[in-house]
Design a protein around this motif. Structure first.
Motif, PDB file in Angstrom:
ATOM      1  N   LEU A 288     -11.674   1.776   7.272  1.00 30.58           N
ATOM      2  CA  LEU A 288     -10.913   0.610   8.030  1.00 30.58           C
ATOM      3  C   LEU A 288      -9.294   1.079   8.345  1.00 30.58           C
ATOM      4  CD1 LEU A 288     -10.725  -2.361   9.314  1.00 30.58           C
ATOM      5  CD2 LEU A 288     -10.377  -2.880   6.733  1.00 30.58           C
ATOM      6  N   ASP A 289      -8.722   1.481   7.416  1.00 28.52           N
ATOM      7  CA  ASP A 289      -7.463   1.599   7.420  1.00 28.52           C
ATOM      8  C   ASP A 289      -7.369   3.046   8.546  1.00 28.52           C
ATOM      9  OD1 ASP A 289      -6.649  -0.032   5.280  1.00 28.52           O
ATOM     10  OD2 ASP A 289      -6.693   1.613   3.743  1.00 28.52           O
ATOM     11  N   MET A 290      -8.060   3.849   8.478  1.00 27.16           N
ATOM     12  CA  MET A 290      -7.819   4.807   9.565  1.00 27.16           C
ATOM     13  C   MET A 290      -7.849   4.384  11.049  1.00 27.16           C
ATOM     14  SD  MET A 290      -7.064   7.793   8.234  1.00 27.16           S
ATOM     15  CE  MET A 290      -7.451   8.810   9.606  1.00 27.16           C
TER      16      MET A 290
ATOM     17  N   ARG B  49      -1.372   3.436  16.905  1.00 31.20           N
ATOM     18  CA  ARG B  49      -0.982   4.545  17.869  1.00 31.20           C
ATOM     19  C   ARG B  49      -1.199   4.169  19.203  1.00 31.20           C
ATOM     20  NH1 ARG B  49      -2.642   7.856  13.401  1.00 31.20           N
ATOM     21  NH2 ARG B  49      -4.444   8.426  14.355  1.00 31.20           N
ATOM     22  N   ALA B  50      -2.229   3.383  19.396  1.00 31.11           N
ATOM     23  CA  ALA B  50      -2.714   3.448  20.702  1.00 31.11           C
ATOM     24  C   ALA B  50      -1.919   2.219  21.433  1.00 31.11           C
ATOM     25  CB  ALA B  50      -4.098   2.760  20.838  1.00 31.11           C
TER      26      ALA B  50
ATOM     27  N   ILE C 221       0.893  -5.340  14.772  1.00 35.49           N
ATOM     28  CA  ILE C 221       0.184  -5.532  13.878  1.00 35.49           C
ATOM     29  C   ILE C 221       0.919  -5.286  12.423  1.00 35.49           C
ATOM     30  CG2 ILE C 221      -1.722  -5.058  12.639  1.00 35.49           C
ATOM     31  CD1 ILE C 221      -2.763  -4.016  15.331  1.00 35.49           C
ATOM     32  N   SER C 222       1.283  -6.168  11.631  1.00 38.74           N
ATOM     33  CA  SER C 222       1.896  -6.059  10.237  1.00 38.74           C
ATOM     34  C   SER C 222       1.054  -6.112   9.167  1.00 38.74           C
ATOM     35  CB  SER C 222       2.773  -7.636  10.267  1.00 38.74           C
ATOM     36  OG  SER C 222       3.647  -7.603  11.266  1.00 38.74           O
ATOM     37  N   THR C 223       1.413  -5.044   8.190  1.00 43.05           N
ATOM     38  CA  THR C 223       0.741  -5.012   6.847  1.00 43.05           C
ATOM     39  C   THR C 223       1.431  -5.885   6.006  1.00 43.05           C
ATOM     40  OG1 THR C 223       0.564  -2.560   7.540  1.00 43.05           O
ATOM     41  CG2 THR C 223       0.101  -3.258   5.266  1.00 43.05           C
ATOM     42  N   VAL C 224       0.597  -6.560   5.219  1.00 44.28           N
ATOM     43  CA  VAL C 224       0.950  -7.489   4.230  1.00 44.28           C
ATOM     44  C   VAL C 224       0.368  -6.906   3.090  1.00 44.28           C
ATOM     45  CG1 VAL C 224       0.886  -9.943   3.486  1.00 44.28           C
ATOM     46  CG2 VAL C 224       0.957  -9.465   5.721  1.00 44.28           C
TER      47      VAL C 224
END
Length: 366
Positions: free
Chosen positions: A337-339, A346-347, A354-357
């Motif tokens: 999922l992370d990949m 990157r696309a 998109i933010s990482t919490v």
């Protein structure tokens, strides 16, 4: 993104050979990206002598019952007979028999000859046609126009109904294309949901796709994808039948016509609508697998589109890895999922939408 075109951003696989140009043009005119992979092609009628021999046999036998299964087969049969100078004799033989017809298109072709059938299976099913013939074939000579190279067990059933003789007429045959490299790409594309929809205009084409997938050990994956992820459009209930038997719920128009199929699929895909949200980098729109960020279009993979869809629908709320994994049944681990999320970022023209919490998940940066 030009949302005036109802299929902009959607990818459709067209599997028919006959009239495929009409179908492709209709979808492309509405903005879709179309891939054409014929599952079956009509074989050229190189050897007309076999068909003419069958026709002469019918004319001489003067059958009491003639069964017409397809409009196209009837037209091709008559064209061949007329070119050989026996068209009038063939129509005369029809007029002196009880004609039974499968489907509305074949019915129209028979009536265009000035003939009125004794019975019409309006649902287009061979089983319905056989049901009509019960009690009507005792000691009869029957002529059966085959549907391509398949008789659906009808000659044997007619003999069981008491027919003395069954003359089979084969106006056309299908060429098997299941070994073509393009079929492999279609099977894999449907398994991975690289298409938003696939269209079928005949039951034999469905069987051909299933056979091709089975030969590649991909039948369960294909049927699962068609049941859950790819919209399946058919021209009528006969075409839909093998799909339904496999647990797939296809679109079936009320009017069994190509135009009705096109309209129904346009309405279905259009009903998915355009998902949109306002982010720190402007408005984001997702339609099919085309993502638009401030009028910059980005083509996503099926998995990437599902992730974006889930994030937009969350409206800025944080989605955990487990919640996002639920949108991607083919993702087997959190690492995968992370990949997928990394490739998605990157696309994007603006990866920061998109933010990482930390320790919680991901969200749309609204």
């Amino acid at each position: 993104m030009n949302i005036a075109k109802p299929l902009a951003g959607f990818r459709i696989a067209v599997t028919s050979d006959r009239r495929s140009a009409e179908l492709i043009e209709a979808f492309e005119r509405r903005g879709a990206e179309v891939t054409h992979t014929p599952l079956l092609r009509l074989a050229p009628l190189d050897d007309e002598q076999q068909l003419l021999a069958q026709t002469h046999k019918l004319i001489e036998a003067r059958p009491q019952v003639v069964v017409i299964t397809t409009a196209y087969g009837l037209r091709r049969w008559l064209d061949t007979a007329e070119a050989a100078g026996i068209g009038d004799e063939l129509i005369s033989a029809f007029s002196q028999s009880d004609l039974y017809v499968r489907g509305s298109k074949a019915h129209g072709s028979v009536r265009a000859l000035g003939l009125e059938p004794a019975g019409v299976a309006k649902d287009g099913r061979s089983s319905s046609l056989l049901e009509m013939l019960k009690g009507k074939l005792a000691s009869a000579t029957v002529a059966l126009q085959l549907h391509a190279d398949s008789d659906h067990g009808m000659p044997q059933q007619m003999r069981e109904f008491g027919a003395r003789r069954v003359i089979k007429v084969e106006p056309y045959r299908w060429q098997d294309t299941s070994s073509d490299t393009g079929i492999s790409a279609l099977v894999e594309g449907l398994c991975a949901a690289h298409f938003d929809a696939v269209t079928f205009t005949s039951a034999p084409s469905v069987h051909a796709l299933f056979a091709a997938a089975n030969a590649r050990n991909r039948l369960p994956a294909l049927q699962r994808s068609l049941a859950e992820r790819v919209a399946v459009a058919t021209v009528g209930p006969v075409t839909a039948s093998p799909l339904e038997e496999a647990g797939i719920n296809p679109l079936v128009p009320e009017r069994h016509r190509m135009g009705a199929m096109i309209g129904q699929l346009v309405e279905h895909l259009g009903s998915l609508g355009t998902l949109q949200a306002q982010t720190v980098h402007g408005q984001v729109q997702l339609r099919g697998r085309t993502l638009s960020i401030q009028d910059q279009n980005c083509e996503l993979t099926p998995g990437q589109a599902e992730l974006v869809r889930a994030l937009i629908e969350a409206g800025g709320s944080v989605l955990s890895r487990d919640e996002l994994s639920a949108a991607l049944p083919e993702v087997s681990s959190r690492h995968a999922l992370d990949m997928t999320l990394s490739r998605l970022r990157r696309a994007l023209p603006q990866p920061e939408i998109i933010s990482t919490v930390i320790k919680r998940g991901y969200r749309l940066n609204v």
